[in-house]
Design an enzyme around this catalytic site. Structure first.
Site, PDB file in Angstrom:
ATOM      1  N   GLU A 185       0.810  -1.216   0.000  1.00 41.15           N
ATOM      2  CA  GLU A 185       0.000   0.000   0.000  1.00 41.15           C
ATOM      3  C   GLU A 185       0.844   1.268   0.000  1.00 41.15           C
ATOM      4  O   GLU A 185       0.465   2.280  -0.552  1.00 41.15           O
ATOM      5  CB  GLU A 185      -0.928  -0.007   1.231  1.00 41.15           C
TER       6      GLU A 185
ATOM      7  N   ARG B  13      23.842   6.861 -18.312  1.00 40.05           N
ATOM      8  CA  ARG B  13      24.281   7.183 -19.673  1.00 40.05           C
ATOM      9  C   ARG B  13      24.874   8.580 -19.779  1.00 40.05           C
ATOM     10  O   ARG B  13      25.531   8.913 -20.767  1.00 40.05           O
ATOM     11  CB  ARG B  13      23.121   7.016 -20.653  1.00 40.05           C
TER      12      ARG B  13
END
Length: 250
Positions: free
Chosen positions: A116, A154
């Site tokens: 939850e 990257r």
């Protein structure tokens, strides 16, 4: 850079961390990528990491103690507090600008939740950033963490073969990237724009800027409000709008 991921499913990262650009960056020693199963830090005989929410309600909530213990254990004693990132639908929308900001840090810790939600004390006293990759809900934070990690890694020096690739990416300049073409010059009667094979770099740069601007104007006009536009850019925008008005009138 060192990146740690707190997750109940470390096996999900095995392929991602050993393949493609991330795998090569890891092999080169440009980034350390680690997964930590925070169930190992549970302090009860059943190794449970969740419990029912106070006040009632559906679902289970992640307990604070295993999360805090895991983060404290993997943080070197002589290190200033690392960036602790909670992947959460309520978080700040993840952007290229945020990826660039995170790529300057030395140690990132990602928390991937399930169930939850999280005990609020994790948000208030441990987390430095809450990030969301979109206005939707997934079964856990693992996939969003993979997206953010790929986007950040990257950008690290030496990771991409061509350092200019990241500089000209969509969103890095504030605009969407221009179109790309490669061989053959003609494919099924569709030809590469003449300017790209002209060898005139000034004309090529101008064409790419105009195409980038046009693509942004057409697909993501909301980005233009924050873009750094030159007088020539604004002239081109006026031309795009004039052409659209003529087309609609016809």
């Amino acid at each position: 850079m060192r990146i740690d991921v707190l997750t109940l499913f470390p096996e999900m990262f095995e392929g991602v961390f050993t393949s493609s650009i991330l795998g090569k960056a890891r092999e080169k020693g440009l980034v350390e990528l680690h997964t930590v199963n925070f169930r190992d830090y549970a302090n009860n005989k059943h190794n449970t990491v969740d419990d029912y929410p106070y006040g009632g309600g559906g679902g289970m909530v992640l307990k604070p103690d295993p999360i805090f213990a895991a983060v404290e254990d993997i943080t070197p004693k002589d290190e200033t507090k690392p960036r602790v990132i909670l992947m959460c639908p309520q978080g700040e929308p993840f952007t290229q600008k945020k990826a660039e900001e995170l790529s300057a840090d030395k140690h990132l810790i990602f928390i991937c939740g399930h169930y939850e939600g999280y005990d609020e004390r994790i948000r208030e006293h441990l987390v430095t950033d809450e990030l969301s990759i979109g206005d939707y809900v997934l079964t856990g934070g693992e996939l969003p963490a993979m997206v953010v990690i790929d986007s950040v890694v990257r950008l690290l020096p030496g990771v991409l073969g061509n350092e200019m690739s990241a500089v000209t990416d969509s969103f890095s300049t504030g605009l969407l990237e221009y179109p790309h073409y490669t061989r053959p010059a003609t494919f099924r009667n569709w030809s590469v724009p003449d300017v790209l094979i002209s060898g005139h770099h000034g004309h090529i740069d101008e064409w790419r800027r105009k195409q980038s601007l046009y693509r942004t104007w057409k697909k993501r006009p909301d980005l233009l409000a924050a873009a750094d536009l030159t007088p020539k850019d604004r002239k081109w925008l006026a031309e795009f709008e004039a052409e659209r008005d003529r087309t609609e009138a016809d």
